[in-house]
Write an enzyme that holds these catalytic residues in place. Structure first.
Site, PDB file in Angstrom:
ATOM      1  N   ASN A   1       0.864  -1.179   0.000  1.00 32.60           N
ATOM      2  CA  ASN A   1       0.000   0.000   0.000  1.00 32.60           C
ATOM      3  C   ASN A   1       0.905   1.235   0.000  1.00 32.60           C
ATOM      4  O   ASN A   1       1.527   1.542   1.009  1.00 32.60           O
ATOM      5  CB  ASN A   1      -0.885  -0.041   1.255  1.00 32.60           C
ATOM      6  CG  ASN A   1      -1.690   1.228   1.423  1.00 32.60           C
ATOM      7  OD1 ASN A   1      -1.772   2.067   0.523  1.00 32.60           O
ATOM      8  ND2 ASN A   1      -2.296   1.375   2.596  1.00 32.60           N
TER       9      ASN A   1
ATOM     10  N   LYS B   1       0.101   4.315  -0.302  1.00 27.81           N
ATOM     11  CA  LYS B   1      -0.518   5.512   0.293  1.00 27.81           C
ATOM     12  C   LYS B   1      -0.292   6.735  -0.604  1.00 27.81           C
ATOM     13  O   LYS B   1      -0.261   6.608  -1.821  1.00 27.81           O
ATOM     14  CB  LYS B   1       0.002   5.713   1.721  1.00 27.81           C
ATOM     15  CG  LYS B   1      -0.105   4.432   2.538  1.00 27.81           C
ATOM     16  CD  LYS B   1       0.104   4.617   3.994  1.00 27.81           C
ATOM     17  CE  LYS B   1      -0.022   3.252   4.686  1.00 27.81           C
ATOM     18  NZ  LYS B   1       0.041   3.324   6.134  1.00 27.81           N
TER      19      LYS B   1
ATOM     20  N   HIS C   1      -9.404   0.901   5.171  1.00 26.56           N
ATOM     21  CA  HIS C   1      -8.113   1.152   5.804  1.00 26.56           C
ATOM     22  C   HIS C   1      -8.306   2.119   6.978  1.00 26.56           C
ATOM     23  O   HIS C   1      -9.122   3.038   6.900  1.00 26.56           O
ATOM     24  CB  HIS C   1      -7.121   1.742   4.786  1.00 26.56           C
ATOM     25  CG  HIS C   1      -5.719   1.762   5.322  1.00 26.56           C
ATOM     26  ND1 HIS C   1      -5.278   2.738   6.174  1.00 26.56           N
ATOM     27  CD2 HIS C   1      -4.678   0.906   5.148  1.00 26.56           C
ATOM     28  CE1 HIS C   1      -4.010   2.484   6.505  1.00 26.56           C
ATOM     29  NE2 HIS C   1      -3.623   1.379   5.893  1.00 26.56           N
TER      30      HIS C   1
ATOM     31  N   GLU D   1      -6.717   4.565   7.959  1.00 28.75           N
ATOM     32  CA  GLU D   1      -6.537   5.997   7.640  1.00 28.75           C
ATOM     33  C   GLU D   1      -7.805   6.563   6.994  1.00 28.75           C
ATOM     34  O   GLU D   1      -8.137   7.732   7.184  1.00 28.75           O
ATOM     35  CB  GLU D   1      -5.302   6.179   6.746  1.00 28.75           C
ATOM     36  CG  GLU D   1      -4.018   5.991   7.552  1.00 28.75           C
ATOM     37  CD  GLU D   1      -2.842   5.433   6.760  1.00 28.75           C
ATOM     38  OE1 GLU D   1      -2.860   5.488   5.515  1.00 28.75           O
ATOM     39  OE2 GLU D   1      -1.897   4.923   7.406  1.00 28.75           O
TER      40      GLU D   1
ATOM     41  N   GLU E   1      -5.178  -5.190  10.707  1.00 24.42           N
ATOM     42  CA  GLU E   1      -4.156  -4.158  10.895  1.00 24.42           C
ATOM     43  C   GLU E   1      -4.415  -3.409  12.197  1.00 24.42           C
ATOM     44  O   GLU E   1      -5.241  -2.492  12.231  1.00 24.42           O
ATOM     45  CB  GLU E   1      -4.207  -3.160   9.736  1.00 24.42           C
ATOM     46  CG  GLU E   1      -3.936  -3.756   8.377  1.00 24.42           C
ATOM     47  CD  GLU E   1      -3.345  -2.725   7.423  1.00 24.42           C
ATOM     48  OE1 GLU E   1      -2.251  -2.986   6.895  1.00 24.42           O
ATOM     49  OE2 GLU E   1      -3.959  -1.658   7.220  1.00 24.42           O
TER      50      GLU E   1
ATOM     51  N   GLY F   1       2.560   2.200  10.613  1.00 26.46           N
ATOM     52  CA  GLY F   1       3.477   3.330  10.441  1.00 26.46           C
ATOM     53  C   GLY F   1       4.215   3.726  11.704  1.00 26.46           C
ATOM     54  O   GLY F   1       4.834   4.783  11.770  1.00 26.46           O
TER      55      GLY F   1
ATOM     56  N   SER G   1       3.581  -2.228  10.196  1.00 19.77           N
ATOM     57  CA  SER G   1       5.033  -2.242  10.352  1.00 19.77           C
ATOM     58  C   SER G   1       5.693  -3.582   9.992  1.00 19.77           C
ATOM     59  O   SER G   1       6.667  -3.989  10.624  1.00 19.77           O
ATOM     60  CB  SER G   1       5.436  -1.812  11.765  1.00 19.77           C
ATOM     61  OG  SER G   1       5.002  -0.485  12.018  1.00 19.77           O
TER      62      SER G   1
HETATM   63  P1  PGA Z   1       2.971   0.190   7.566  1.00 17.31           P
HETATM   64  O1  PGA Z   1       1.493   0.400   6.937  1.00 17.31           O
HETATM   65  O2  PGA Z   1       3.497  -1.085   6.996  1.00 17.31           O
HETATM   66  O3  PGA Z   1       3.748   1.396   7.133  1.00 17.31           O
HETATM   67  O4  PGA Z   1       2.795   0.120   9.046  1.00 17.31           O
HETATM   68  C1  PGA Z   1       0.614  -0.673   6.793  1.00 17.31           C
HETATM   69  C2  PGA Z   1      -0.676  -0.203   6.217  1.00 17.31           C
HETATM   70  O5  PGA Z   1      -1.079   0.932   6.472  1.00 17.31           O
HETATM   71  O6  PGA Z   1      -1.345  -0.947   5.488  1.00 17.31           O
END
Ligand code: PGA
Length: 253
Positions: free
Chosen positions: A9, A11, A98, A100, A170, A176, A216
């Protein structure tokens, strides 16, 4: 047989040139090393979908994914993108729910259920994200939240429909942040998700749904996560922006 999947992803990162460079590095590193059983799914920004499609359409094992879609078929929704548009530029998958999108764009149960319907109606495979915040985990409410998300957002689907969906667990506190869930923590929730799927749709169907872990994931922790019985792959953010790291994660799968 459930699919093994590594999804990236991206983003809101990478301009056109950077995106294309990443894909050519990735495809040349991965050529001949991706086991036939592993699917690599790339989710660039909408604006890069066409060009990335060109780059990966003849690469076995690579699939194109959007990061979002609108819940309507079409209409006067300035700035939005529909399922049929995504399909028309070569997308096979779309990320829905997601954290976010939930956090910054207020996306909730009914909307996410509608987006899922729209995706499935257009033969797009949803990668549907669920997961708890740190606050929820510390309050001991992780399992009830997961149950609630599945019930309100996905369990309206028929067995024929849900078997097409990929579910990504997640934990929001791991996204992140560099803080990964331990393999035990992740496996515990994955087993719970599979149990709920089994109660609702039966064990056979549940055993065939791919469950991804996200939060992560990096080359250092991927192997231990993938060793867990109910973890079928990963949804990767930060580490998917680096060809070397993402290739290592794919190799671990
Ligand atoms: P990350 O993001 O691997 O940077 O923690 C995962 C995601 O948002 O799907």
């Amino acid at each position: 047989m459930r699919k093994k999947i590594v999804a990236g992803n991206w983003k809101m990162y990478l301009n056109a040139e950077e995106a294309q460079t990443l894909v050519s590095e990735l495809t040349s590193r991965c050529r001949n090393i991706i086991p036939a059983s592993v699917e690599v799914i790339l989710a660039p920004s909408f604006v890069h979908l066409c060009s990335i499609h060109q780059q990966i359409q003849n690469e076995p094992g690579f699939f194109l994914c959007a990061q979002n879609l609108h819940e309507a078929i079409q209409g006067a929704y300035t700035g939005e993108v529909s399922a049929s548009m995504l399909k028309s530029v070569g997308c096979t998958h779309v990320i829905i729910g997601h954290s976010e999108r939930r956090q910054y764009f207020g996306e909730k149960d009914a909307l996410l259920a509608n987006k899922t319907n729209q995706a499935l109606n257009h033969n797009l495979i949803p990668i549907f994200c669920i997961g708890e915040t740190l606050e929820t985990r510390e309050a001991g409410d992780t399992f009830s939240l997961i149950k609630n998300q599945l019930t309100e957002e996905l369990f309206h689907l028929s067995a024929e429909e849900i078997k097409l969906v990929i579910i990504a667990y997640e934990p929001v506190w791991a996204i992140g942040t560099g803080k990964t869930a331990s393999p035990e923590q992740a496996q515990e929730v994955h087993a719970f998700i599979r149990e709920l799927l089994s109660e609702k749709y039966g064990a056979d169907l549940s055993n065939n749904i791919s469950l991804l872990y996200g939060g992560s994931v990096n080359p250092g922790n991927a192997q231990a996560l993938f060793a867990c019985k109910d973890i079928d792959g990963a949804l990767v953010g930060g580490a998917s922006l680096k060809a070397t790291d993402f290739t290592e994660i794919i190799k671990a799968r």
